[in-house]
Design a protein around this motif. Structure first.
Motif, short mmCIF file in Angstrom:
data_model
loop_
_atom_site.label_atom_id
_atom_site.label_comp_id
_atom_site.label_asym_id
_atom_site.label_seq_id
_atom_site.Cartn_x
_atom_site.Cartn_y
_atom_site.Cartn_z
N HIS A 138 0.82 -1.25 -0.19
CA HIS A 138 -0.04 -0.22 -0.07
C HIS A 138 0.97 1.30 -0.02
CE1 HIS A 138 -3.96 -2.01 0.50
NE2 HIS A 138 -3.28 -2.96 1.40
N ARG A 139 0.55 2.20 -0.76
CA ARG A 139 1.34 3.44 -0.81
C ARG A 139 0.45 4.61 -0.57
NH1 ARG A 139 5.97 2.10 -3.85
NH2 ARG A 139 5.91 -0.27 -4.68
N ASP A 140 0.96 5.46 -0.14
CA ASP A 140 0.49 7.10 0.06
C ASP A 140 0.14 7.42 -1.42
OD1 ASP A 140 -0.44 9.24 1.95
OD2 ASP A 140 1.07 10.28 0.41
N ALA A 141 -1.02 7.80 -1.55
CA ALA A 141 -1.43 8.18 -3.10
C ALA A 141 -0.84 9.65 -3.35
CB ALA A 141 -3.08 8.56 -3.16
N VAL A 142 -0.80 10.49 -2.47
CA VAL A 142 -0.17 11.97 -2.63
C VAL A 142 1.21 11.64 -2.81
CG1 VAL A 142 0.21 14.13 -1.78
CG2 VAL A 142 -1.96 12.99 -1.29
N THR A 143 1.88 11.02 -1.97
CA THR A 143 3.38 11.04 -2.24
C THR A 143 3.68 10.35 -3.49
OG1 THR A 143 3.81 10.71 0.08
CG2 THR A 143 5.46 9.85 -1.21
N LEU A 144 3.02 9.17 -3.76
CA LEU A 144 3.17 8.37 -5.22
C LEU A 144 3.10 9.27 -6.37
CD1 LEU A 144 3.77 5.83 -6.81
CD2 LEU A 144 1.50 5.42 -6.54
N GLN A 145 2.00 10.18 -6.44
CA GLN A 145 1.75 11.08 -7.44
C GLN A 145 2.73 11.92 -7.46
OE1 GLN A 145 -1.75 13.86 -7.16
NE2 GLN A 145 -2.63 12.54 -8.55
N LYS A 146 3.01 12.83 -6.51
CA LYS A 146 4.13 13.89 -6.41
C LYS A 146 5.42 13.15 -6.97
CE LYS A 146 6.82 16.69 -3.09
NZ LYS A 146 8.25 15.94 -3.29
N ASP A 147 5.75 11.85 -6.59
CA ASP A 147 7.22 11.28 -7.07
C ASP A 147 7.16 11.11 -8.53
OD1 ASP A 147 8.22 11.14 -4.53
OD2 ASP A 147 7.72 9.13 -4.36
N VAL A 148 6.02 10.67 -9.17
CA VAL A 148 5.97 10.27 -10.58
C VAL A 148 5.80 11.46 -11.18
CG1 VAL A 148 4.43 9.17 -12.37
CG2 VAL A 148 4.52 8.19 -10.09
N ILE A 149 5.19 12.63 -10.97
CA ILE A 149 5.32 13.71 -11.79
C ILE A 149 6.61 14.53 -11.71
CG2 ILE A 149 4.44 16.12 -11.63
CD1 ILE A 149 1.84 15.03 -10.46
N GLU A 150 7.26 14.52 -10.60
CA GLU A 150 8.55 15.02 -10.55
C GLU A 150 9.76 14.32 -11.32
OE1 GLU A 150 9.74 15.14 -6.35
OE2 GLU A 150 8.64 16.91 -5.98
N MET A 151 9.74 12.98 -11.26
CA MET A 151 10.56 12.15 -12.13
C MET A 151 10.37 12.46 -13.66
SD MET A 151 12.97 10.30 -12.58
CE MET A 151 13.59 10.18 -11.05
N ARG A 152 8.72 12.65 -13.93
CA ARG A 152 8.51 12.45 -15.32
C ARG A 152 9.28 13.77 -15.69
NH1 ARG A 152 9.13 12.45 -19.41
NH2 ARG A 152 7.94 12.56 -21.24
N GLN A 153 9.04 15.22 -14.86
CA GLN A 153 9.38 16.56 -15.27
C GLN A 153 10.96 16.55 -15.47
OE1 GLN A 153 7.50 19.22 -15.94
NE2 GLN A 153 9.54 19.96 -16.55
N LYS A 154 11.71 15.63 -14.50
CA LYS A 154 13.20 15.62 -14.55
C LYS A 154 13.53 15.15 -16.02
CE LYS A 154 14.16 15.23 -9.84
NZ LYS A 154 14.86 14.50 -8.75
#
Length: 977
Positions: free
Chosen positions: A840-856
C-alpha cells in the motif's frame, strides 16, 4: 554352405542354375579352369560355397573367376578363414600385412613386391565376391577397397623407411627431431570411396629440411624422394603377379614437373601463392593415409585455409562450371558419352553438387569439412541448401551409379567407366545389377543420369550475366561504355531510368574511384557482369532512385575486394532483387549489409528471410553455430555477433515488407536478445568454472550449489525492444550461509565468482569486435546504481527494494523479468517483486514522485525546439504513456495483484481496463497512440532518423494523452514543459 560334389556335370549344372543361358559357356570354361588348377596344385576342387551363388559371381566377373583358378589356395584360405562371410576393417588389413612382411624369409623389394601382389589378389577376390554375392553394401565395398589400399601404402612405406634408415640414418631437422614422410590420399582414396580398379592419387610431403644422421648423410629431400620412388615402384610396377595399385602423382604441386616430395613449408607456399581452383576441389577429400600421422595432421591444418575460405566463396560456381566444361569437351572429343563417371548425369556431377557447397560454405560452417559425398548430401538437406527430395534422389543415384561402376570394373579388373557394347558383357552387367535384361538396366541408368543432370543444371544454372548480357540487358552499355556524366544521363533517359541525373552522377563517381579503377582479372569481370544487373533492378525503383543507387554502390565498393560477394549477387538473382528492395526500403539495412557483407547470404532464401522468429529454433540454430567454435573465445564472440545481425536483418526485412505487426517486431527482437543473453551467460559460467570450479556454500549444515540470475528491465523486460535498444540488466545470486567458495584448485569466494561472471557477460555482449558489438549494456538499475555492487544477493536485493529504493526504481521493477536463472530463483524473485510492488502506498506521495521524475526526464531529454515533437520524451509521447501505466500499477497493485502478472505496457493497459481502473475509452486512446508511436519509432530507426518529429504530427494522440494525464494525475502536462 558346403555342397557335396557327385560329378563335375552336376556341379556345373548347379553353377549355371541362376545364370542366363547366354553366359553358360563362359561359366563352363571357368569351371574347367578351376578343376584343372585344383588338380595341378593338389587342393580340393570343392569351392566350399553355394555353387549357384558362385556361378552367378563368375558369370559377372571374369576377374574373380580367373583369380580363383590362378590362385585356388587363396580361395580356399578365404573360405576356411570365413573371410567371405565377414567385413574387414583397416586394422585387420594392417595387422595381416604387417605380419606378412615380418614373416618374409628374405625381406627385400623383390620379395615384398610379390607378397603385396598376393595380398592384393586375395582381398580383391574377397571384396569382389562379397559385392557380387549381395553380401556387402556399396558403402562397405568402397570402404574395404579404400582400406586395402591404405594398408598397402602404409605398411610398405614403414618397411621402406626403416630399410633406408638402416642405409643412411634417420632423417632429422635442425633440432635433431626425427622426420617421417607423410602420404596424402586424394580423391576417392581420401574419401573412403575407392573404385574396384581405381588408380590411387597420392601426394608426398615431409615436415622440415635437414639431413640423415648416419655414416652416409643424405639431405632429407633426397632421402624422401628415394623413399617415394621406391614406394611407387613397389605398388605400381606390373610383374608376373600383376600390380598392387596404379599410382598417380599428378595432383602434387606443379604436377609432373614438380618435385616428387615437398617440405611442409614448400607445400604451404605453393598453395598460398599458386594454388588453383581445381586443386582446392581436389583437396576436399585429401586425407593422411600413410607415414607420420601426427605430422600429417599438422600439414592438413596448414592447407585447410587454402581449401576452405573464411568467407562465403560463391566464385566456386564459376570454377566448377569451367572444370565441368573441360570434362564435357574431353568426353565429346573421345566420343565417350556413355561414361557414367564423367558424362552427363554421371558420378562427377553428384560430387560437384556436394563439393561446390563445401567450397562455398565450408570455411564458416566447419561441419561441411567432411569427405564422404553421401554425408555431405545429407548435411546439405539438413541445412536447407538442398531439398530433402533432392538429397534422397542424388543419394539413390550415387549408390546405383557407384555399384554399376564397380561391377563394370570387377568384370576384368579394368579401369573403365563406360557402358559396354559387347552383348555378353551387357548380359553380365544386367545379372550383376539384378536386372532381367540389359535394356532394363540401360533404361534405369539413363533415368538416374537424367535425374542427376537435372539437379546439376539447377544448381549450376548459368546466371543472366554469364549468358549473353549484351543481348539480354540494355544496361550493359550504361556501365561498359565509359561515357561521361552527360552521355550516361542521355543513355539512362533513353531507357526511361528514374532520376537519371543523380543516378548518372553516382555511377560516374563510383567508376572513377581508385578502388574500382584498380580492379583487374576476376574481380573486374564480376564487376562488369554485376553492374548491368544492378541497374536493371534499380530501374524498377520509381522513388528515390538516386539515393538508393548511392546506398547500393557504397555497398559494392565495400565488397569489391572480396569479389566472391559479387559472384553471389550474380549467381543468385533473387538475392540481388532482395538487396535492392531492402536497401530501397531502409538505409539502416543498407548500412548493416555494407558493414557486414556476410549477411548477403541471408538473402538467398526468401522463405527463411521472411519466416517469423521462433525461440526454440533460434536456440537450436545458435547452438549448432557455436559448436563450430567450441573453446575458441574470439570465434565464439564473432559467431554471436553474426548470428544477431542475421536474425535482426530478418526482422527488419519483415518489418519493411509490412508482414509483421509492430509488437511482433519488438517481441522478435526481444527473443533474439534473450537467446543471446542466455548463451553469453553459459559461456561466461563455463569460462569461470573451468578456472575456479563451481561455487558452493553450506546452508543449515547441508552443501548447496548457488546460482545466478539475470534480470531484464526496461524494453527488454517488457518484450518491447527496438532496433537500437540497450539492454538494462541486473545480476543476482542466491549464495548464502557459510563456506561460500568455489570448489576448484584456484578457489575464490562466491561473491567474486559471480561478479566475474557478470563482468564477463557484459564483456561478451558489449565488446566491439570486427563484427560489431551485440548490445550496449546498462547496469545502473542495480541497487545503489553505478555506486553499488555489480551483483547482489537475493537477500540484499530484497532489503534494498523494501527499504532504500526510490519510487522510480519501483516503476522500473514493474517491467522487470528474469531471463536467466534457475526455477527456485525465479520463484524467489517473483515473490520479492510482488511484495515490493503490491504494498500500500500513499497516493499523494506516489503522485508527487511520479510527476517530479517525469518532469526531470522531460527537462533533460525532451526536445528544446519549438517546432519539434520528441516521440518519446515530449509531452504526450511514449514515456508519458509508460508513466501513466506505471503509476496506475503502483497505486492499485495491492488490490489488484493481477496487474503484476505481465511486464509489457500494452498488456498492462488491458489489465487496467479489465480491473476497472482505466476506462475503455482511455485504454483505447492510450493503446492506439502507443501502437502508432512504437511503429513510428521502428520506422524512424530503419530510416536512420532521430525520434524528433515535426511538431504537427500526432496532434490528436498527444492531446488525448494530456487529457488522460490530467484526469489521472491531476496535472496539466502543458504547464510542465
Amino acid at each position: 554352405m558346403v555342397v557335396a560334389l557327385n560329378t563335375a556335370t552336376d556341379s556345373l549344372n548347379q553353377l549355371q542354375q541362376t545364370v542366363p543361358v547366354a553366359l553358360h559357356a563362359r561359366v563352363a570354361l571357368h569351371w574347367e579352369s578351376w578343376l584343372s588348377a585344383c588338380a595341378q596344385s593338389g587342393v580340393a576342387c570343392d569351392p566350399g560355397v553355394d555353387l549357384a551363388l558362385l556361378g552367378k559371381v563368375w558369370a559377372c566377373s571374369d576377374f574373380v573367376a580367373t583369380t580363383c583358378s590362378r590362385y585356388p589356395s587363396l580361395w580356399h584360405q578365404l573360405v576356411t578363414e570365413n573371410l567371405l562371410e565377414n567385413e574387414l576393417q583397416l586394422d585387420d588389413y594392417q595387422s595381416e600385412l604387417r605380419q606378412l612382411i615380418h614373416d618374409l624369409p628374405l625381406a627385400n623389394d623383390f620379395s615384398l613386391m610379390q607378397a603385396l601382389r598376393h595380398f592384393r589378389q586375395k582381398h580383391m577376390l574377397r571384396i569382389g565376391f562379397r559385392d557380387l554375392a549381395g553380401r556387402a553394401s556399396t558403402i562397405e565395398t568402397l570402404r574395404n577397397l579404400t582400406e586395402l589400399a591404405e594398408s598397402c601404402v602404409d605398411q610398405t612405406l614403414a618397411f621402406l623407411h626403416q630399410d633406408q634408415v638402416n642405409q643412411w640414418g634417420e632423417p632429422v631437422n635442425e633440432d635433431g627431431e626425427a622426420q617421417g614422410m607423410v602420404v596424402l590420399g586424394m580423391g576417392k582414396l581420401g574419401g573412403y570411396e575407392l573404385n574396384y580398379s581405381s588408380d590411387i592419387d597420392l601426394i608426398f610431403a615431409y615436415p622440415e629440411e635437414g639431413e640423415t644422421r648416419g655414416k652416409r648423410p643424405l639431405a632429407n629431400s633426397q632421402f624422401f624422394i628415394r623413399l617415394g620412388q621406391r614406394l611407387i615402384k613397389l605398388l605400381n610396377d606390373k610383374t608376373a603377379d600383376g600390380f598392387v595399385f596404379r599410382v598417380d602423382m599428378r595432383l602434387r604441386p606443379y604436377g609432373d614437373s614438380g618435385p616428387l616430395v615437398m617440405s611442409f613449408a614448400g607445400m604451404e607456399h605453393y598453395y598460398q601463392t599458386q594454388g588453383r581452383d581445381w586443386e582446392r576441389y581436389a583437396m576436399i577429400k585429401a586425407r593422411v593415409i600413410g607415414g607420420d600421422r601426427a605430422a600429417g595432421e599438422e600439414l592438413m591444418n596448414l592447407l585447410r585455409p587454402f581449401v576452405y575460405r573464411r568467407y562465403l566463396d560463391f566464385g566456386a560456381f564459376e570454377a566448377i562450371r569451367e572444370m565441368k566444361a573441360m570434362i564435357d569437351a574431353e568426353v565429346r572429343r573421345k566420343g565417350t558419352e556413355n561414361n557414367i563417371k564423367l558424362g552427363k548425369g554421371g558420378i562427377r556431377e553428384i560430387e560437384f553438387i556436394g563439393q561446390t557447397f563445401q567450397l562455398i560454405r565450408g570455411g564458416g560452417e566447419t561441419e561441411l569439412q567432411i569427405r564422404s559425398i553421401l554425408s555431405v548430401l545429407a548435411l546439405l538437406a539438413k541445412k536447407g541448401y538442398l531439398t530433402q527430395q533432392a538429397a534422397n534422389e542424388l543419394t539413390e543415384s550415387y549408390d546405383f551409379l557407384r555399384r554399376l561402376e564397380n561391377r563394370l570394373q570387377m568384370y576384368a579388373d579394368a579401369q573403365t567407366h563406360l557402358l559396354p557394347d559387347d552383348t555378353l558383357i551387357q548380359q553380365s552387367m544386367a545379372l550383376a545389377m539384378e536386372y532381367e535384361t540389359w535394356q532394363l538396366l540401360a533404361d534405369a541408368t539413363a533415368l538416374h543420369r537424367k535425374r542427376v543432370h537435372g539437379y546439376f543444371n539447377h544448381v549450376f544454372a548459368i546466371p543472366e550475366a554469364a549468358q549473353a548480357p549484351q543481348q539480354t540487358n540494355p544496361f550493359v552499355a550504361v556501365w561498359k561504355s565509359n561515357l561521361n556524366e552527360e552521355g550516361t544521363i542521355a543513355l539512362l533517359d533513353e531507357l526511361g531510368f528514374p532520376e537519371s541525373e543523380e543516378v548518372a552522377r553516382q555511377l560516374c563517381l563510383f567508376r572513377d574511384t581508385a578502388l574500382v579503377k584498380s580492379q583487374t582479372g576476376t574481380a573486374l569481370q564480376r564487376l562488369d557482369n554485376l553492374l548491368p544487373l544492378l541497374l536493371k533492378e534499380l530501374s524498377t525503383q520509381r522513388r528515390r532512385a538516386g539515393e538508393v543507387t548511392k546506398r547500393l554502390l557504397n555497398l559494392i565498393q565495400a565488397i569489391v575486394r572480396r569479389s566472391v560477394y559479387l559472384a553471389l549477387l550474380i549467381e543468385y538473382p533473387v538475392a540481388l532483387n532482395q538487396l535492392v528492395k531492402l536497401c530501397a526500403a531502409s538505409p539502416w539495412i543498407a548500412n548493416l549489409l555494407t558493414r557486414y557483407p556476410i549477411l548477403l547470404d541471408e538473402l538467398l532464401d526468401t522463405r527463411a528471410l521472411y519466416e517469423p522468429i521462433d525461440r526454440e529454433k533460434l536456440k537450436q540454430e545458435l547452438d549448432e553455430a557455436m559448436e563450430q567454435v567450441v573453446g575458441d573465445e574470439e570465434g565464439e564472440m564473432e559467431v554471436l555477433r553474426k548470428f544477431k545481425q542475421a536474425q535482426v536483418l530478418k526482422v527488419a526485412a519483415m518489418d519493411v515488407a509490412g508482414s509483421v505487426e509492430v509488437f511482433d517486431v519488438s517481441e522478435e527482437l526481444t527473443a533474439i536478445a534473450d537467446v543471446l543473453l542466455c548463451k553469453a551467460y553459459r559461456l561466461a559460467c563455463q569460462h569461470l568454472v573451468s578456472r575456479h570450479g563451481k561455487p558452493m556454500c553450506t546452508i543449515d549444515g547441508k552443501p548447496h550449489e548457488p546460482s545466478m540470475a539475470i534480470l531484464a528491465y526496461g524494453k527488454l523486460g517488457g518484450y518491447e525492444l527496438g532496433y537500437g535498444s540497450d539492454l538494462d540488466l541486473v545480476f543476482l545470486h542466491d549464495s548464502r550461509g557459510s563456506d561460500q567458495y568455489t570448489d576448484g584448485e584456484r578457489s575464490i569466494d562466491n561473491n567474486t565468482f559471480f561478479a566475474r561472471v557478470a563482468q564477463r557477460v557484459v564483456h561478451i555482449l558489449s565488446t566491439q569486435t570486427a563484427n560489431g558489438r551485440l548490445y550496449e549494456v546498462d547496469t545502473r538499475l542495480r541497487p545503489d546504481g553505478a555506486a553499488g555492487m555489480l551483483v547482489s544477493s537475493l537477500d540484499a536485493f530484497e532489503l534494498y527494494q523494501q527499504e532504500k529504493a526510490w519510487t522510480w526504481e519501483h516503476q522500473a521493477l514493474i517491467r522487470a523479468r528474469m531471463v536467466v536463472g534457475a526455477a527456485h530463483i525465479a520463484e524467489e524473485f517473483a515473490r520479492i517483486r510482488r511484495s515490493v510492488l503490491a504494498r500500500h502506498r500513499d497516493a499523494v506521495t506516489l503522485q508527487k514522485d511520479v510527476i517530479e521524475m517525469r518532469q526531470k526526464m522531460r527537462d533533460a531529454l525532451g526536445s528544446k525546439e519549438a517546432d519539434k515533437f520528441h516521440l518519446k520524451q515530449d509531452a504526450g509521447g511514449i514515456v508519458d504513456i509508460e508513466f501513466l501505466v506505471q503509476y496506475a500499477v503502483l497505486a492499485n497493485a495491492a488490490e489488484h495483484p493481477e496487474l503484476l502478472e505481465v511486464t509489457a505496457i500494452r498488456q498492462m493497459l488491458d489489465v487496467l481496463q479489465a480491473s476497472g481502473i482505466f476506462s475503455a475509452e482511455q485504454v483505447t486512446q492510450l493503446t492506439t497512440a502507443y501502437v502508432q508511436y512504437r511503429a513510428r519509432s521502428h520506422q524512424r530507426a530503419l530510416q536512420e532518423q532521430s525520434s524528433k518529429l515535426d511538431d504537427s504530427e500526432f496532434p490528436q494522440q498527444r492531446e488525448n494523452i494530456k487529457q488522460i494525464w490530467q484526469a489521472i494525475l491531476g496535472q496539466d502536462l502543458n504547464t510542465q514543459v
